[in-house]
Motif scaffolding. Structure first.
Motif, short mmCIF file in Angstrom:
data_model
loop_
_atom_site.label_atom_id
_atom_site.label_comp_id
_atom_site.label_asym_id
_atom_site.label_seq_id
_atom_site.Cartn_x
_atom_site.Cartn_y
_atom_site.Cartn_z
N ASP A 46 0.82 -1.21 0.00
CA ASP A 46 0.00 0.00 0.00
C ASP A 46 0.85 1.26 0.00
N GLU A 81 -11.74 -8.35 2.53
CA GLU A 81 -11.15 -7.04 2.22
C GLU A 81 -9.66 -7.08 2.53
N PHE A 102 -11.24 -2.39 7.79
CA PHE A 102 -11.59 -1.10 8.38
C PHE A 102 -10.45 -0.08 8.24
N THR A 103 -9.22 -0.56 8.08
CA THR A 103 -8.09 0.36 7.89
C THR A 103 -8.22 1.16 6.61
N HIS A 104 -9.05 0.68 5.69
CA HIS A 104 -9.19 1.34 4.39
C HIS A 104 -10.58 1.94 4.17
N GLY A 105 -11.39 2.02 5.24
CA GLY A 105 -12.71 2.63 5.10
C GLY A 105 -13.59 2.31 6.28
N ASP A 106 -14.31 3.30 6.79
CA ASP A 106 -15.13 3.11 7.98
C ASP A 106 -16.27 2.12 7.78
N ASP A 107 -16.62 1.86 6.53
CA ASP A 107 -17.72 0.93 6.25
C ASP A 107 -17.21 -0.48 5.94
N LEU A 108 -15.91 -0.71 6.12
CA LEU A 108 -15.32 -2.01 5.80
C LEU A 108 -15.14 -2.84 7.07
#
Length: 207
Positions: A46, A81, A102-108
């Motif tokens: 990343d 994910e 979740f590290t890549h989006g609050d909805d993940l």
């Protein structure tokens, strides 16, 4: 995915899947039949912070199994994910896998899923959510002889019964990334915090 031999030499077990290099293999468990199961999130590609920034050749983050006889690599879970820590139940009938999307989006996802291992031990079924993290993220996890799941989180190590009931928390004053059982009786839990290594004795043993 590599193995360090007793003489210090290094044996590469798997470099790619279907001719495409892995993202950044993260956590690994070895089943009693010698098969190797590991997660492959994208954290190491990343950015240059945790590895070397690069595009994903696979284009997704999967969980893989290396066959002990042939060395063939198979994707056993492809709907994650960011697959992260993983551990088998004591009888190896179930496999717990953390998803830290979740590290890549609050909805993940920020949960652990539990899979059934098929009878021949080569693939998985199921995959329902076992527990959801409420503080930080689950990362590394291990299982004790009673089948309880011990997992890192943002405020320490949490313990869950096999049915997903949260049994308790070992509170640590920093974010915890991983934990494992050790010591002569495997009744000492070693805890990797952000800057420190902690250890505590438990009334159970690692599976």
């Amino acid at each position: 995915m590599a193995r360090t031999e007793h003489d210090g030499s290094r044996t590469v077990l798997a470099r790619d899947w279907q001719g495409k290099r892995f993202n950044s293999p993260n956590d690994v468990v070895v089943k009693s039949d010698g098969s190797i199961w590991f997660t492959d999130p994208s954290y190491g590609i990343d950015s240059d912070y945790e590895g070397d920034a690069a595009a994903s050749e696979i284009g997704a983050c999967h969980v893989y199994r290396i066959d002990p006889a042939s060395g063939a690599v198979a994707a056993v879970a492809t709907d994650f994910e960011k697959p992260n820590g993983l551990a088998f139940s004591p009888d190896e009938s179930k496999l717990y896998i953390a998803d830290t999307g979740f590290t890549h989006g609050d909805d993940l996802p920020r949960h652990i899923r539990v899979f059934d291992v098929v009878e021949d031990g080569t693939s998985l079924t199921g995959g329902e959510v076992f527990a959801t993290c409420t503080v930080g993220l689950f990362d590394g996890l291990r299982v004790d002889v009673q089948g309880n799941v011990w997992t890192s989180s943002g405020d320490g190590v949490r313990c869950y019964a096999p049915d997903g009931t949260e049994l308790g928390l070992i509170r640590i004053p920093e974010v915890v990334a991983n934990c494992c059982f050790g010591g002569p009786k495997r009744n000492r839990l070693f805890i990797c915090g952000t800057t420190s290594l902690y250890a505590t004795y438990l009334n159970t043993r690692g599976a």
